[in-house]
Scaffold this motif. Structure first.
Motif, short mmCIF file in Angstrom:
data_model
loop_
_atom_site.label_atom_id
_atom_site.label_comp_id
_atom_site.label_asym_id
_atom_site.label_seq_id
_atom_site.Cartn_x
_atom_site.Cartn_y
_atom_site.Cartn_z
N GLN A 277 -11.20 -2.28 2.03
CA GLN A 277 -10.75 -1.06 2.68
C GLN A 277 -9.68 -0.39 1.84
O GLN A 277 -8.93 -1.05 1.11
N SER A 278 -9.56 0.91 1.95
CA SER A 278 -8.46 1.62 1.31
C SER A 278 -7.16 1.11 1.93
O SER A 278 -7.02 1.05 3.15
N THR A 279 -6.23 0.74 1.09
CA THR A 279 -4.97 0.17 1.59
C THR A 279 -3.95 1.24 1.93
O THR A 279 -2.90 0.95 2.49
N GLU A 280 -4.26 2.48 1.61
CA GLU A 280 -3.28 3.55 1.77
C GLU A 280 -2.80 3.70 3.20
O GLU A 280 -1.63 3.93 3.47
N ASN A 281 -3.72 3.53 4.15
CA ASN A 281 -3.36 3.74 5.56
C ASN A 281 -3.32 2.43 6.36
O ASN A 281 -3.22 2.45 7.57
N GLN A 282 -3.41 1.30 5.64
CA GLN A 282 -3.39 0.03 6.35
C GLN A 282 -1.98 -0.33 6.78
O GLN A 282 -1.01 -0.12 6.05
N LYS A 283 -1.86 -0.86 7.96
CA LYS A 283 -0.57 -1.34 8.46
C LYS A 283 -0.42 -2.79 8.05
O LYS A 283 -1.25 -3.63 8.36
N ASP A 284 0.64 -3.10 7.32
CA ASP A 284 0.88 -4.46 6.88
C ASP A 284 2.35 -4.78 7.09
O ASP A 284 3.22 -4.15 6.50
N ASP A 285 2.62 -5.75 7.95
CA ASP A 285 4.00 -6.05 8.34
C ASP A 285 4.69 -7.03 7.41
O ASP A 285 5.89 -7.28 7.57
N TYR A 286 3.98 -7.59 6.45
CA TYR A 286 4.55 -8.68 5.64
C TYR A 286 5.85 -8.26 4.95
O TYR A 286 6.88 -8.93 5.07
N LEU A 287 5.81 -7.16 4.20
CA LEU A 287 7.00 -6.74 3.45
C LEU A 287 8.12 -6.31 4.37
O LEU A 287 9.30 -6.58 4.11
N ASP A 288 7.77 -5.64 5.46
CA ASP A 288 8.80 -5.26 6.44
C ASP A 288 9.47 -6.50 7.04
O ASP A 288 10.69 -6.52 7.24
#
Length: 328
Positions: free
Chosen positions: A157-168
């Protein structure tokens, strides 16, 4: 246009013919790393021909590995980052940290992420490849070619709009009390394999350095030196008051921003900080007091503190430093 077609044709061929171990259907490490790098260019987190080992890149590698790899290979970031330097055409070159040049001559030592991150400053790629990665159309061509060649039944999937909480989540951890931070790390050590744990420790250390430098406005808290730069390069260090290896503490109150010479002096106990946040000088060494840069000129100076009092360095940690590191 003819030259552009020649260059992209060259890299399409190079990426389609990566040198890989043929066991278990072929090692997927190099293709996954290339896709992770393309992802970082796509998100604007890599902007030139230097590929640093960052939390963002290691996490992109892990996410893509879990999406694409179905064989029984071990997930190892260090392997492809080192071995891409052996590809034909020399388009991937490792730049060692000072004093670590000879490490890169021993491939066996670079299997460990800890050794890789200690020895390598960054990888430098060919400027022509950089131009391809910075261009949306050519970047997409290379991405789809890597997918089709090595993961023909997969898509990402395009990562541009993916929500990823890891770095936060990593950023939030450095704001937690030191006891909670240490507990989380010890729990990670119990449940993760050594390689993954090394990456997790490295990522948290990188976030610690970024956030400490940020709360001190990229300024040495003693000398006032300030040099603005990209997050991967700075002339100011994030210094642990109690060494990380001693207490597993990457919380912000265990950090101060120092220029490299003062960082070294602090770590070796030549200087410390008292309960009034004033610099104290060890009597155990001699220096040229006439020098413009003599340590004697900073003795008694109050260090600059973050605007938010919650992030002020811990006086208890400075007390530990005076008792265990400072040369009396």
């Amino acid at each position: 246009m003819q030259e552009e077609n020649r260059i992209i044709g060259y890299y399409i061929h190079a990426f389609a013919n990566l040198r890989r171990d043929s066991k278990k259907g072929g090692a997927p490490h190099k293709p996954v790393l290339l896709l992770a790098i393309i992802n970082e260019y796509e998100l604007g987190r890599i902007k030139d021909n230097r590929i640093f080992i960052t939390p963002e890149l290691t996490h992109s590698f892990s996410v893509l590995w879990n999406q694409l790899v179905t064989t029984e290979h071990d997930q190892r970031f260090a392997l492809p980052f080192y071995h891409l330097s052996g590809e034909k055409g020399n388009w991937w070159r490792l730049v060692p940290n000072i004093g670590c040049e000879i490490w890169l001559e021993n491939p066996g030592s670079m299997r460990s992420f800890g050794n890789l991150s200690a020895a390598v400053a960054y990888a430098e790629i060919d400027p022509n490849l950089t131009s391809l990665f910075l261009n949306k159309e050519s970047r997409e061509v290379l991405k789809q070619m890597v997918l089709k060649t090595y993961f023909p039944q997969k898509s990402i999937q395009s990562t541009e709009n993916q929500k990823d909480d890891y770095l936060d989540d990593l950023k939030n951890e450095v704001f937690e009390p030191s006891v909670e931070y240490k507990t989380k790390l010890l729990n990670l050590k119990k449940r993760l394999d050594p390689e993954t744990y090394q990456i997790e420790v490295y990522n948290r250390g990188a976030i610690f350095r970024r956030e400490v430098i940020k709360i001190y406005d990229e300024t040495c808290c003693v000398s006032g030196l300030r040099v603005s730069a990209l997050f991967t390069i700075t002339m100011v260090d994030a210094c642990h008051i109690i060494p990380f290896a001693k207490d597993f503490d990457n919380s912000l109150t265990n950090g101060i921003a120092l220029c490299p010479n003062l960082h070294r002096a602090f770590d070796r106990g030549l200087i410390s900080v008292n309960d009034s946040y004033e610099v104290i000088l060890s009597p155990s060494f001699k220096e040229n007091a006439q020098s413009e840069y003599s340590f004697s000129k900073i003795e008694g100076k109050t260090i600059a503190l973050p605007n938010d009092k919650d992030f002020w360095p811990s006086l208890a940690n400075f007390e530990w430093h005076r008792k265990n590191v400072f040369k009396k």
